[in-house]
Design a protein around this motif. Sequence first.
Motif, mmCIF file in Angstrom:
data_model
loop_
_atom_site.group_PDB
_atom_site.id
_atom_site.type_symbol
_atom_site.label_atom_id
_atom_site.label_comp_id
_atom_site.label_asym_id
_atom_site.label_seq_id
_atom_site.Cartn_x
_atom_site.Cartn_y
_atom_site.Cartn_z
ATOM 1 N N ALA A 56 24.212 -2.583 5.493
ATOM 2 C CA ALA A 56 24.574 -1.578 6.496
ATOM 3 C C ALA A 56 24.526 -0.164 5.935
ATOM 4 O O ALA A 56 24.585 0.814 6.691
ATOM 5 C CB ALA A 56 25.970 -1.874 7.039
ATOM 6 N N GLN A 57 24.381 -0.030 4.610
ATOM 7 C CA GLN A 57 24.327 1.286 3.985
ATOM 8 C C GLN A 57 23.006 1.998 4.326
ATOM 9 O O GLN A 57 22.002 1.353 4.634
ATOM 10 C CB GLN A 57 24.454 1.145 2.461
ATOM 11 N N PRO A 58 22.996 3.325 4.257
ATOM 12 C CA PRO A 58 21.750 4.070 4.501
ATOM 13 C C PRO A 58 20.650 3.650 3.522
ATOM 14 O O PRO A 58 20.931 3.244 2.382
ATOM 15 C CB PRO A 58 22.158 5.527 4.261
ATOM 16 N N THR A 59 19.420 3.739 3.976
ATOM 17 C CA THR A 59 18.283 3.341 3.140
ATOM 18 C C THR A 59 18.281 4.088 1.808
ATOM 19 O O THR A 59 17.984 3.497 0.755
ATOM 20 C CB THR A 59 16.958 3.601 3.888
ATOM 21 N N GLU A 60 18.634 5.385 1.829
ATOM 22 C CA GLU A 60 18.629 6.171 0.584
ATOM 23 C C GLU A 60 19.598 5.566 -0.437
ATOM 24 O O GLU A 60 19.328 5.568 -1.640
ATOM 25 C CB GLU A 60 19.028 7.624 0.860
ATOM 26 N N GLN A 61 20.731 5.048 0.050
ATOM 27 C CA GLN A 61 21.703 4.434 -0.849
ATOM 28 C C GLN A 61 21.160 3.135 -1.422
ATOM 29 O O GLN A 61 21.257 2.881 -2.626
ATOM 30 C CB GLN A 61 23.012 4.174 -0.082
ATOM 31 N N LYS A 62 20.565 2.318 -0.579
ATOM 32 C CA LYS A 62 20.018 1.039 -1.050
ATOM 33 C C LYS A 62 18.867 1.257 -2.029
ATOM 34 O O LYS A 62 18.713 0.484 -2.993
ATOM 35 C CB LYS A 62 19.553 0.204 0.150
ATOM 36 N N MET A 63 18.075 2.312 -1.802
ATOM 37 C CA MET A 63 16.919 2.561 -2.662
ATOM 38 C C MET A 63 17.315 2.907 -4.092
ATOM 39 O O MET A 63 16.478 2.846 -4.996
ATOM 40 C CB MET A 63 16.062 3.674 -2.067
ATOM 41 N N ARG A 64 18.564 3.239 -4.314
ATOM 42 C CA ARG A 64 19.028 3.453 -5.691
ATOM 43 C C ARG A 64 18.942 2.171 -6.515
ATOM 44 O O ARG A 64 18.919 2.214 -7.747
ATOM 45 C CB ARG A 64 20.466 3.975 -5.692
ATOM 46 N N GLY A 65 18.905 1.039 -5.824
ATOM 47 C CA GLY A 65 18.775 -0.240 -6.510
ATOM 48 C C GLY A 65 17.359 -0.762 -6.579
ATOM 49 O O GLY A 65 17.137 -1.890 -7.021
ATOM 50 N N PHE A 66 16.376 0.063 -6.161
ATOM 51 C CA PHE A 66 14.974 -0.342 -6.189
ATOM 52 C C PHE A 66 14.353 0.057 -7.522
ATOM 53 O O PHE A 66 14.383 1.227 -7.906
ATOM 54 C CB PHE A 66 14.218 0.311 -5.029
ATOM 55 N N ILE A 67 13.778 -0.904 -8.230
ATOM 56 C CA ILE A 67 13.154 -0.646 -9.538
ATOM 57 C C ILE A 67 11.656 -0.929 -9.420
ATOM 58 O O ILE A 67 11.234 -2.099 -9.415
ATOM 59 C CB ILE A 67 13.763 -1.542 -10.643
ATOM 60 N N PRO A 68 10.820 0.099 -9.282
ATOM 61 C CA PRO A 68 9.379 -0.122 -9.126
ATOM 62 C C PRO A 68 8.788 -0.869 -10.329
ATOM 63 O O PRO A 68 9.236 -0.716 -11.460
ATOM 64 C CB PRO A 68 8.811 1.301 -9.030
ATOM 65 N N GLY A 69 7.768 -1.686 -10.034
ATOM 66 C CA GLY A 69 7.035 -2.366 -11.092
ATOM 67 C C GLY A 69 7.647 -3.649 -11.604
ATOM 68 O O GLY A 69 7.085 -4.293 -12.497
ATOM 69 N N THR A 70 8.788 -4.061 -11.053
ATOM 70 C CA THR A 70 9.453 -5.274 -11.546
ATOM 71 C C THR A 70 9.200 -6.484 -10.663
ATOM 72 O O THR A 70 9.705 -7.571 -10.942
ATOM 73 C CB THR A 70 10.975 -5.058 -11.647
#
Length: 311
Positions: A56-70
């Motif tokens: 339910a959190q904003p996408t910008e908040q969730k994207m802090r947990g996105f690690i490209p290339g993994t």
Amino acid sequence: MDIAEIPILSLAEEPRALSTEIGRSFRTFGFALVRDHGIDLALIDEAWRLTAELFAQPTEQKMRGFIPGTGGARGYTPFRTEVAKGATEKDLKEFWHVGRDLPAGHPLSATMAPNVWPEQPKAFREVFETLYVEFDRAGARILSAIALDLGLDEHWFDAAVEDGNSVLRLLHYPPVGPESGGAIRAGAHEDINLITLLLGAEEAGLELLGKDGRWLSIAPPPGALVVNIGDMLQRLTNHVLPSTTHRVRNPSGERAGYSRYSMPFFLHPRSDFEIRTLPECVSADNPDRYPESITADGYLQERLREIGLKG
């Protein structure tokens, strides 16, 4: 929509009887329904609550947990990233992966990244570390029953899954609108791993492809686990235990306006495990389909590229 007539088995049953029943269910459907798994229901309820709060959190908040290339191995994978093998439309889902944390200097650490924990919601790490251990325990019990059914020692899988690269996936399928086009929540696919343990979702939609080509709805009773064979176990057993195609179809009518949450635990062997056909599963009628072995990590990386999580 017809319902798959999958028997409901008890994990508390006597081991030999359980192994026969679970083997029969897997050979028939590629799936089994299991109750009495021992995972605390209060823990499960708290995990559902935290999953809904996380997404339910904003996408910008969730994207802090996105690690490209993994390849999405840990942390957040954004909406419409994963695509079923052979499909053209990306799935209508987002997810968060929790894996096994290894001690510093562990020989498998190069293939298993550390976890990524969200800042919110509070208690997220504590709850999902605990749930991960519980899934691990229940999965080991099911693998023991599978081993007995295959004519192996009940502890055959113990070394194979020690420090295994298993992943707990927290899934969110948002409400489905007309802008989704031809995409569905999860396209027809088979899982990569040994077995998948799935906590049932409130919203319907999970279906398996029957041997007659019909899609059948899977309707687990409250509190039961849906367990299915993955491609690694299909390969290991030379297709004696089949990895069955399944999907999550889009809801219709009023239900299209509701989110769906799901929580599969993908039980993997350790990264350096050699997937080599079991001699017990080779016969004149079923010759070895895979004379060349492959490591579990090698197989995983191939499949991650096929489903769009790695370039």
